[in-house]
Design a protein around this motif. Structure first.
Motif, PDB file in Angstrom:
ATOM      1  N   GLU A 128       0.908  -1.216   0.049  1.00  0.00           N
ATOM      2  CA  GLU A 128      -0.087  -0.199   0.082  1.00  0.00           C
ATOM      3  C   GLU A 128       0.733   1.274  -0.131  1.00  0.00           C
ATOM      4  OE1 GLU A 128      -3.006  -0.104   2.915  1.00  0.00           O
ATOM      5  OE2 GLU A 128      -4.240  -1.709   2.153  1.00  0.00           O
ATOM      6  N   MET A 129       1.635   1.346  -1.051  1.00  0.00           N
ATOM      7  CA  MET A 129       2.853   2.327  -0.954  1.00  0.00           C
ATOM      8  C   MET A 129       2.811   2.869  -2.511  1.00  0.00           C
ATOM      9  SD  MET A 129       7.001   2.182  -0.058  1.00  0.00           S
ATOM     10  CE  MET A 129       7.168   1.063  -1.467  1.00  0.00           C
ATOM     11  N   LEU A 130       2.920   4.189  -2.504  1.00  0.00           N
ATOM     12  CA  LEU A 130       3.407   4.930  -3.594  1.00  0.00           C
ATOM     13  C   LEU A 130       4.918   5.212  -3.849  1.00  0.00           C
ATOM     14  CD1 LEU A 130       2.063   6.069  -6.488  1.00  0.00           C
ATOM     15  CD2 LEU A 130       2.176   8.387  -5.257  1.00  0.00           C
ATOM     16  N   PHE A 131       5.435   4.794  -4.937  1.00  0.00           N
ATOM     17  CA  PHE A 131       7.052   4.965  -4.943  1.00  0.00           C
ATOM     18  C   PHE A 131       7.354   5.855  -6.436  1.00  0.00           C
ATOM     19  CE2 PHE A 131      11.300   3.936  -6.497  1.00  0.00           C
ATOM     20  CZ  PHE A 131      11.956   4.861  -5.488  1.00  0.00           C
ATOM     21  N   HIS A 146      -1.028  17.475  -1.240  1.00  0.00           N
ATOM     22  CA  HIS A 146      -0.998  16.486   0.186  1.00  0.00           C
ATOM     23  C   HIS A 146      -1.775  16.960   1.313  1.00  0.00           C
ATOM     24  CE1 HIS A 146       1.233  14.021   2.967  1.00  0.00           C
ATOM     25  NE2 HIS A 146       0.287  13.363   2.620  1.00  0.00           N
ATOM     26  N   ASN A 147      -2.639  16.280   1.554  1.00  0.00           N
ATOM     27  CA  ASN A 147      -3.240  16.595   2.946  1.00  0.00           C
ATOM     28  C   ASN A 147      -3.651  15.387   3.419  1.00  0.00           C
ATOM     29  OD1 ASN A 147      -5.677  15.688   1.756  1.00  0.00           O
ATOM     30  ND2 ASN A 147      -6.632  17.491   1.777  1.00  0.00           N
ATOM     31  N   GLN A 148      -4.222  15.208   4.575  1.00  0.00           N
ATOM     32  CA  GLN A 148      -4.753  13.945   5.499  1.00  0.00           C
ATOM     33  C   GLN A 148      -5.612  12.976   4.575  1.00  0.00           C
ATOM     34  OE1 GLN A 148      -3.208  13.115   8.494  1.00  0.00           O
ATOM     35  NE2 GLN A 148      -1.890  15.005   8.021  1.00  0.00           N
ATOM     36  N   GLU A 149      -6.375  13.464   3.695  1.00  0.00           N
ATOM     37  CA  GLU A 149      -7.152  12.566   2.927  1.00  0.00           C
ATOM     38  C   GLU A 149      -6.705  12.168   1.527  1.00  0.00           C
ATOM     39  OE1 GLU A 149      -8.464  15.492   4.161  1.00  0.00           O
ATOM     40  OE2 GLU A 149      -9.134  14.431   6.010  1.00  0.00           O
ATOM     41  N   GLU A 212       1.225   5.154   4.280  1.00  0.00           N
ATOM     42  CA  GLU A 212       0.305   5.508   5.700  1.00  0.00           C
ATOM     43  C   GLU A 212       0.351   6.979   5.997  1.00  0.00           C
ATOM     44  OE1 GLU A 212       2.283   3.139   8.831  1.00  0.00           O
ATOM     45  OE2 GLU A 212       1.485   1.046   8.241  1.00  0.00           O
ATOM     46  N   ASN A 213       0.314   7.854   4.823  1.00  0.00           N
ATOM     47  CA  ASN A 213       0.290   9.315   4.843  1.00  0.00           C
ATOM     48  C   ASN A 213       1.506   9.659   5.283  1.00  0.00           C
ATOM     49  OD1 ASN A 213      -1.204  11.441   4.273  1.00  0.00           O
ATOM     50  ND2 ASN A 213      -2.192  11.513   6.542  1.00  0.00           N
ATOM     51  N   GLN A 214       2.479   9.158   5.104  1.00  0.00           N
ATOM     52  CA  GLN A 214       3.874   9.616   5.652  1.00  0.00           C
ATOM     53  C   GLN A 214       4.422   9.874   4.122  1.00  0.00           C
ATOM     54  OE1 GLN A 214       4.720  10.992   8.700  1.00  0.00           O
ATOM     55  NE2 GLN A 214       2.691  10.246   9.154  1.00  0.00           N
ATOM     56  N   LEU A 215       4.878  10.977   3.789  1.00  0.00           N
ATOM     57  CA  LEU A 215       5.422  11.431   2.497  1.00  0.00           C
ATOM     58  C   LEU A 215       7.059  11.645   2.844  1.00  0.00           C
ATOM     59  CD1 LEU A 215       5.388  11.823  -0.507  1.00  0.00           C
ATOM     60  CD2 LEU A 215       4.673  14.288   0.112  1.00  0.00           C
ATOM     61  N   GLU A 216       7.711  10.983   2.192  1.00  0.00           N
ATOM     62  CA  GLU A 216       9.406  11.039   2.138  1.00  0.00           C
ATOM     63  C   GLU A 216      10.106  11.479   1.019  1.00  0.00           C
ATOM     64  OE1 GLU A 216      13.255   8.275   2.596  1.00  0.00           O
ATOM     65  OE2 GLU A 216      11.743   8.014   3.984  1.00  0.00           O
ATOM     66  N   ILE A 217      10.532  12.485   0.871  1.00  0.00           N
ATOM     67  CA  ILE A 217      11.360  13.086  -0.224  1.00  0.00           C
ATOM     68  C   ILE A 217      13.005  12.855  -0.160  1.00  0.00           C
ATOM     69  CG2 ILE A 217      11.686  15.190  -1.891  1.00  0.00           C
ATOM     70  CD1 ILE A 217       8.799  16.121  -0.780  1.00  0.00           C
ATOM     71  N   SER A 218      13.474  12.238  -1.094  1.00  0.00           N
ATOM     72  CA  SER A 218      15.029  11.995  -0.984  1.00  0.00           C
ATOM     73  C   SER A 218      15.557  12.465  -2.108  1.00  0.00           C
ATOM     74  CB  SER A 218      15.242  10.713  -0.499  1.00  0.00           C
ATOM     75  OG  SER A 218      14.337  10.236   0.529  1.00  0.00           O
ATOM     76  N   SER A 235      11.534  15.131   5.272  1.00  0.00           N
ATOM     77  CA  SER A 235      10.105  14.892   5.412  1.00  0.00           C
ATOM     78  C   SER A 235       9.331  16.117   4.658  1.00  0.00           C
ATOM     79  CB  SER A 235       9.857  14.690   6.877  1.00  0.00           C
ATOM     80  OG  SER A 235       9.966  16.231   7.438  1.00  0.00           O
ATOM     81  N   TYR A 236       8.179  15.581   4.106  1.00  0.00           N
ATOM     82  CA  TYR A 236       7.279  16.765   3.631  1.00  0.00           C
ATOM     83  C   TYR A 236       6.980  17.821   4.623  1.00  0.00           C
ATOM     84  CZ  TYR A 236       2.485  18.535   2.533  1.00  0.00           C
ATOM     85  OH  TYR A 236       1.543  19.446   2.133  1.00  0.00           O
ATOM     86  N   ASP A 237       6.869  17.728   5.906  1.00  0.00           N
ATOM     87  CA  ASP A 237       6.603  19.000   6.898  1.00  0.00           C
ATOM     88  C   ASP A 237       7.648  19.746   6.662  1.00  0.00           C
ATOM     89  OD1 ASP A 237       4.228  17.711   7.548  1.00  0.00           O
ATOM     90  OD2 ASP A 237       5.225  16.471   9.216  1.00  0.00           O
ATOM     91  N   GLU A 238       8.957  19.429   6.290  1.00  0.00           N
ATOM     92  CA  GLU A 238      10.040  20.411   6.404  1.00  0.00           C
ATOM     93  C   GLU A 238       9.983  21.410   5.163  1.00  0.00           C
ATOM     94  OE1 GLU A 238      13.432  17.480   7.959  1.00  0.00           O
ATOM     95  OE2 GLU A 238      13.762  18.349   6.283  1.00  0.00           O
TER      96      GLU A 238
END
Length: 240
Positions: A128-131, A146-149, A212-218, A235-238
């Motif tokens: 259940e992952m988007l890459f 990107h939001n919570q939904e 799981e609604n966690q977006l990682e950018i690398s 992380s997205y929040d940064e």
């Protein structure tokens, strides 16, 4: 020109079909192109490709994976050898399918082994992952909301504004940084903003992982050397 788009519903409900349709309809499609879509449960993927060109999105039913991409690989023969693809199969394996096979072998390190112009997004249903990844040789970024939904992405910014949950409010930070006559001092965070507050961008040379609604950018290494690794994780929040 080729384009990709997609929507992932993050609350375990089915992606509204009309949202994906409106997203694709807003992409400028030339008469010699065609739009192809694929949807399953909470995931929608779309691609604009030349008629009689590569079939994308491509779905591997057995592995429960799908890919949408705009790609031209320069190291196909090397990848065929590394992936152990038989000579008789090589003529029929298209670039998007080859990237999916690379992901199945190397996982999220697969962009390290790719040479050429590419942008792609893979839905891995078992995880259940988007890459996804944007190659260094590509000039254009990937835009996303990107939001919570919901997570929605497209290679053009305007189609995202057609989605009912995306606000078109202008981003004052972007205009202060890039619309100033004086030469701006661009920070790393500025590389990810756009003229719209709710739409961000991912520059070339980056990979994204949404789980799981966690977006990682690398960042990832440009050289396709076996054993190379991404050099930075953010992380997205940064960037908001």
């Amino acid at each position: 020109m080729p384009a990709i788009a997609g929507i992932v519903q993050l609350n375990n409900v089915e992606a509204p079909g009309n949202h994906g349709f409106e997203l694709m309809k807003a992409i400028n499609i030339h008469p010699w192109d065609e739009a192809i879509i694929w949807q399953q449960k909470q995931i929608f993927l779309g691609c604009v490709v030349p008629k009689l060109g590569e079939t994308l999105p491509y779905v591997d039913v057995e592995r429960k994976m799908a890919i949408t991409a705009d790609v031209h690989l320069d190291n196909r023969e090397e990848l065929f050898d590394r992936l152990g693809i038989e000579e008789v199969e090589r003529k029929t394996v298209q670039d998007g399918q080859l990237i999916l096979k690379a992901y199945q072998k190397w996982g999220r390190d697969c962009p390290d082994f790719l040479v050429g112009k590419f942008i792609f997004a893979i839905w891995d249903d078992s995880e259940e992952m988007l890459f996804g990844a944007i190659g260094y040789e590509r000039e254009e970024p990937l835009y996303y909301f990107h939001n919570q939904e919901t997570f929605a992405f497209c290679t053009s910014i305007a189609p995202l504004l057609t989605l009912p949950y995306v606000d078109s409010k202008f981003n004052d930070q972007w205009f202060a940084t890039f619309a100033n006559d004086n030469e701006p001092r661009v920070s790393e965070a500025d590389l990810f903003i756009t003229p719209y507050e709710q739409i961000m961008q991912i520059p070339p040379g980056y990979v994204i992982t949404l789980m799981e609604n966690q977006l990682e950018i690398s960042l990832y290494h440009k050289q396709n050397v076996k054993g190379s690794r991404r050099t930075k994780s953010s992380s997205y929040d940064e960037y908001v």
